[in-house]
Design an enzyme around this catalytic site. Structure first.
Site, PDB file in Angstrom:
ATOM      1  N   HIS A 112      47.574  85.869  31.901  1.00 62.47           N
ATOM      2  CA  HIS A 112      46.121  85.930  31.693  1.00 62.47           C
ATOM      3  C   HIS A 112      45.521  87.118  32.451  1.00 62.47           C
ATOM      4  O   HIS A 112      44.767  87.921  31.882  1.00 62.47           O
ATOM      5  CB  HIS A 112      45.489  84.620  32.162  1.00 62.47           C
ATOM      6  CG  HIS A 112      44.013  84.523  31.944  1.00 62.47           C
ATOM      7  ND1 HIS A 112      43.454  83.661  31.025  1.00 62.47           N
ATOM      8  CD2 HIS A 112      42.969  85.173  32.532  1.00 62.47           C
ATOM      9  CE1 HIS A 112      42.139  83.792  31.038  1.00 62.47           C
ATOM     10  NE2 HIS A 112      41.818  84.701  31.961  1.00 62.47           N
ATOM     11  N   GLU A 113      45.878  87.240  33.728  1.00 59.81           N
ATOM     12  CA  GLU A 113      45.281  88.306  34.538  1.00 59.81           C
ATOM     13  C   GLU A 113      45.846  89.677  34.181  1.00 59.81           C
ATOM     14  O   GLU A 113      45.137  90.690  34.289  1.00 59.81           O
ATOM     15  CB  GLU A 113      45.480  88.003  36.026  1.00 59.81           C
ATOM     16  CG  GLU A 113      44.913  86.661  36.488  1.00 59.81           C
ATOM     17  CD  GLU A 113      43.445  86.454  36.119  1.00 59.81           C
ATOM     18  OE1 GLU A 113      42.728  87.450  35.929  1.00 59.81           O
ATOM     19  OE2 GLU A 113      43.029  85.280  35.997  1.00 59.81           O
ATOM     20  N   HIS A 116      43.771  91.153  31.466  1.00 59.22           N
ATOM     21  CA  HIS A 116      42.587  91.828  32.010  1.00 59.22           C
ATOM     22  C   HIS A 116      42.965  93.200  32.578  1.00 59.22           C
ATOM     23  O   HIS A 116      42.246  94.186  32.369  1.00 59.22           O
ATOM     24  CB  HIS A 116      41.953  90.979  33.117  1.00 59.22           C
ATOM     25  CG  HIS A 116      41.324  89.715  32.631  1.00 59.22           C
ATOM     26  ND1 HIS A 116      40.596  89.632  31.463  1.00 59.22           N
ATOM     27  CD2 HIS A 116      41.298  88.466  33.181  1.00 59.22           C
ATOM     28  CE1 HIS A 116      40.147  88.393  31.304  1.00 59.22           C
ATOM     29  NE2 HIS A 116      40.565  87.668  32.329  1.00 59.22           N
TER      30      HIS A 116
END
Length: 233
Positions: A112-113, A116
């Site tokens: 998920h990170e 980003h």
């Protein structure tokens, strides 16, 4: 802007160790390194074995943003409501060592990170001033990280048939925005709706929505062999 107010508006209050000088560890916490050690071990395993992470790490390196474990990841204690975060100011991923206890959870948070971080690398994302930019990256992270996989949704007792995946992505994007920005739910939903279609259909660098490890491994093989394919044209 008052520093405390700014920290709250940008979500830094959820990551107290990001606030230099404000978070003093107790002697007991200093002596207990087990959470940090476990976090580091699980992070290394995720980077080396997760097909999701390997696609993203390869894509970032290819884009000129090589990820270094010691520089770009930090295992820290966080607020109990979050598992991780991407600090755009330092280009660093925060992993909440007090809230991540299973390898599968670590794999998902790292993925998920990293999405980003990939968006930060490839685009001029205005994280702090443009809510649409933030919403787009949150939609992509929820869509591509496995956050809304069938198994995870079943584990949360969330069931649905028609467009359930899309609704899960939409809901998680809204919640992520609300966690780090002081706006109303209605405002967050409106922003997500405005960019949803284009951002939901942006599957870079996977080329598809990886609904599980099998899809992610397939995407990794395609990514790893991309140069061989173009060389044969």
């Amino acid at each position: 802007m008052d520093q405390t107010k700014q920290d709250e508006e940008y979500g830094y209050d959820l990551f107290p160790e990001r606030n230099t000088g404000k978070h003093k560890k107790s002697l007991i916490r200093d002596s207990l390194f087990i959470f940090n050690h476990k976090c580091q071990v699980m992070l290394t395993f995720a980077m080396e074995t997760s097909p999701y992470a390997k696609v993203l790490l390869g894509a970032m390196k290819n884009s000129g943003c090589k990820v270094l474990k010691d520089r770009h990841f930090s295992c820290e204690d966080c607020d109990g409501t979050v598992s991780g975060g991407f600090d755009a100011a330092s280009s660093q991923i925060v992993l909440c060592q007090n809230n991540i206890h299973q390898q599968s959870h670590m794999n998902r948070v790292v993925t998920h990170e990293l999405i980003h971080a990939f968006d930060h690398c490839r685009a001029h994302v205005d994280w702090f001033n443009n809510f649409k930019h933030l919403a787009c990256s949150e939609i992509r992270a929820a869509n591509l990280s496995g956050d809304c996989s069938f198994s995870n949704e079943v584990a949360r007792f969330n069931f649905g048939l028609k467009e359930h995946h899309q609704e899960c992505v939409r809901g998680r994007a809204v919640r992520s925005i609300l966690a780090v920005r002081k706006i109303s739910r209605e405002e967050a939903q409106k922003i997500v709706d405005e960019v949803f279609d284009s951002c939901f259909n942006d599957h870079a660098p996977f080329g598809r929505i990886p609904h599980g490890n099998k899809d992610a491994k397939f995407a990794y093989r395609e990514y790893a062999n991309r140069d061989r394919y173009y060389a044969n044209l």
